[in-house]
Structure formats: C-alpha cells, structure tokens
Write a protein that holds these residues in place. Structure first.
Motif, PDB file in Angstrom:
ATOM      1  N   GLU A  89      -3.673  88.667  18.950  1.00  0.00           N
ATOM      2  CA  GLU A  89      -2.942  89.751  18.285  1.00  0.00           C
ATOM      3  C   GLU A  89      -3.423  91.107  18.775  1.00  0.00           C
ATOM      4  O   GLU A  89      -4.623  91.330  18.962  1.00  0.00           O
ATOM      5  CB  GLU A  89      -3.132  89.654  16.771  1.00  0.00           C
ATOM      6  CG  GLU A  89      -2.383  90.720  15.978  1.00  0.00           C
ATOM      7  CD  GLU A  89      -2.533  90.569  14.474  1.00  0.00           C
ATOM      8  OE1 GLU A  89      -2.027  91.439  13.749  1.00  0.00           O
ATOM      9  OE2 GLU A  89      -3.171  89.592  14.037  1.00  0.00           O
ATOM     10  N   THR A 115       1.872  89.746  17.519  1.00  0.00           N
ATOM     11  CA  THR A 115       1.021  88.594  17.190  1.00  0.00           C
ATOM     12  C   THR A 115       1.160  87.452  18.197  1.00  0.00           C
ATOM     13  O   THR A 115       0.551  86.408  18.021  1.00  0.00           O
ATOM     14  CB  THR A 115       1.363  88.055  15.791  1.00  0.00           C
ATOM     15  OG1 THR A 115       2.741  87.665  15.764  1.00  0.00           O
ATOM     16  CG2 THR A 115       1.108  89.115  14.722  1.00  0.00           C
ATOM     17  N   LEU A 139      -8.242  89.502  17.710  1.00  0.00           N
ATOM     18  CA  LEU A 139      -7.537  90.667  17.209  1.00  0.00           C
ATOM     19  C   LEU A 139      -8.091  91.883  17.931  1.00  0.00           C
ATOM     20  O   LEU A 139      -9.244  92.279  17.717  1.00  0.00           O
ATOM     21  CB  LEU A 139      -7.724  90.824  15.695  1.00  0.00           C
ATOM     22  CG  LEU A 139      -7.173  92.119  15.075  1.00  0.00           C
ATOM     23  CD1 LEU A 139      -5.677  92.280  15.336  1.00  0.00           C
ATOM     24  CD2 LEU A 139      -7.479  92.183  13.583  1.00  0.00           C
TER      25      LEU A 139
END
Length: 206
Positions: free
Chosen positions: A181, A158, A102
């Motif tokens: 992501e 994502t 992320l």
C-alpha cells in the motif's frame, strides 16, 4: 538432457543425462556457449559412463546458444551433443516491497533484490492494479547492485506491486509476491506543543 529448449538457471543443480550402447567405462562432459562451434568449457574430466547421469551446478555462463557434449574417454570418436541450443540465464528475486508494506508518499524507501549470474543493469517499474499491468517506470536502467532508493510517488492505493527486469533479457524478471500500500500523510505543525491558548481566542491549526 539438456537436448535443446531448456532454460537452466545459474547456480541451480540440473542433471545431464545420456544413454549408451556397449561398455563405456568413463565419459568426459563439456559445454559450448556458441552453439556447438567450440566445446572448450569442461564440466567434468571423467565420470562413470554407466551412471547415465551427472549433477551439474550451472555456471555463470549466460548464453542462449549452449550445448553439452558427452565423450567416451577411451575413444573420442564416440560422442554426442545436445540436438539444439538451450539457455543459461541469471535470475532476479525481489525482496522488498514484497507485499503488505505500507509506504508513505514522499518518503525514501529501498527497493531490494537478490540476483544470480552476471546481470549488469535492471529496470524497475510499479503497478497500481495488483500486477495486471506495469505502465509506471521507476527507473529505466540502474546498476543491478541492490538496493535502489525510491522516492515514493503520489500513487495512493492498496494494489501496488514492483517489477524488476534484466535490461539485457526481459524474460529474466521478478515481481512483488503480493500487494502493498501507498498512502498519503498529514503532519500537524501548530499547535505542536508548549503553546498557551486563550478561551474564545483565535488560533490557526495548521
């Protein structure tokens, strides 16, 4: 083998194989990188001819016009070569981002990779559709020395993947193994601690 059309990767171990008729005690193995014009590169000076196989650790001799030659040490007129060219290529392995990360818009993150063989420069791109397409260029050409510091763009999603490609040979590439992501971020700047707020007073939250 190799007898033409193969792609062998620098650092890998591949078997050179041959057949024979008659008694041949030992053979010499050499390779050419110019399509068989010259066989000046030794693989092994002597190996048993009856073994019919030799495990060759592929050298950093990147070329699309490689051939191997096997020669009877007792009689150099008894020899054979690959029927047609094969290729020796380097390799690239993307190690980050490789899936599940992320990363936030605006921060600096390292794209990292490993390589085998001589690769001067690479191209970096990213996909927002899980690797179906890579229309977004990160940098068209950069030194192949890992890593590369990427300032994360506003491409929130994502299904991000990165692709790394040898700029000299587009068939040498690698991509993220799975999606990662990209997300936006917010930072509260006020009130941010130590303020004293009055009941029914007006205070900007920023």
């Amino acid at each position: 083998a190799p007898n033409g059309g193969e792609v062998w990767i620098v650092g890998a171990a591949n078997n050179i194989t041959w057949t024979k008729a008659g008694t041949i005690a030992n053979v010499q193995l050499d390779y050419s990188t110019d399509g068989g014009t010259n066989y000046t590169n030794a693989i092994v000076a002597s190996t048993p001819g009856g073994s019919l196989s030799y495990a060759w650790t592929i050298p950093d001799a990147i070329s699309n016009t490689v051939k191997v030659k096997v020669t009877n040490l007792a009689d150099s007129s008894v020899a054979d070569t690959s029927d047609s060219n094969f290729a020796i290529k380097g390799s690239l392995t993307l190690t980050a981002p490789n899936g599940t990360e992320l990363w936030l818009v605006g921060e600096s993150r390292n794209i990292s990779w490993t390589k085998t063989g001589t690769i001067a420069t690479v191209k970096l791109e990213y996909s927002i559709d899980g690797g179906t397409s890579y229309p977004n260029t990160i940098i068209a050409s950069v030194s192949s020395t890992s890593p590369y510091a990427w300032t994360i763009p506003d491409a929130i999603g994502t299904q991000l993947r990165v692709r790394i490609t040898n700029t000299a040979d587009a068939t040498v590439f690698d991509t993220s193994n799975a999606n990662f992501e990209l997300a936006g971020s917010v930072t509260v700047t006020a009130p941010n601690g130590s303020e004293v707020l009055t009941v029914n007073g007006s205070q900007n939250i920023t």
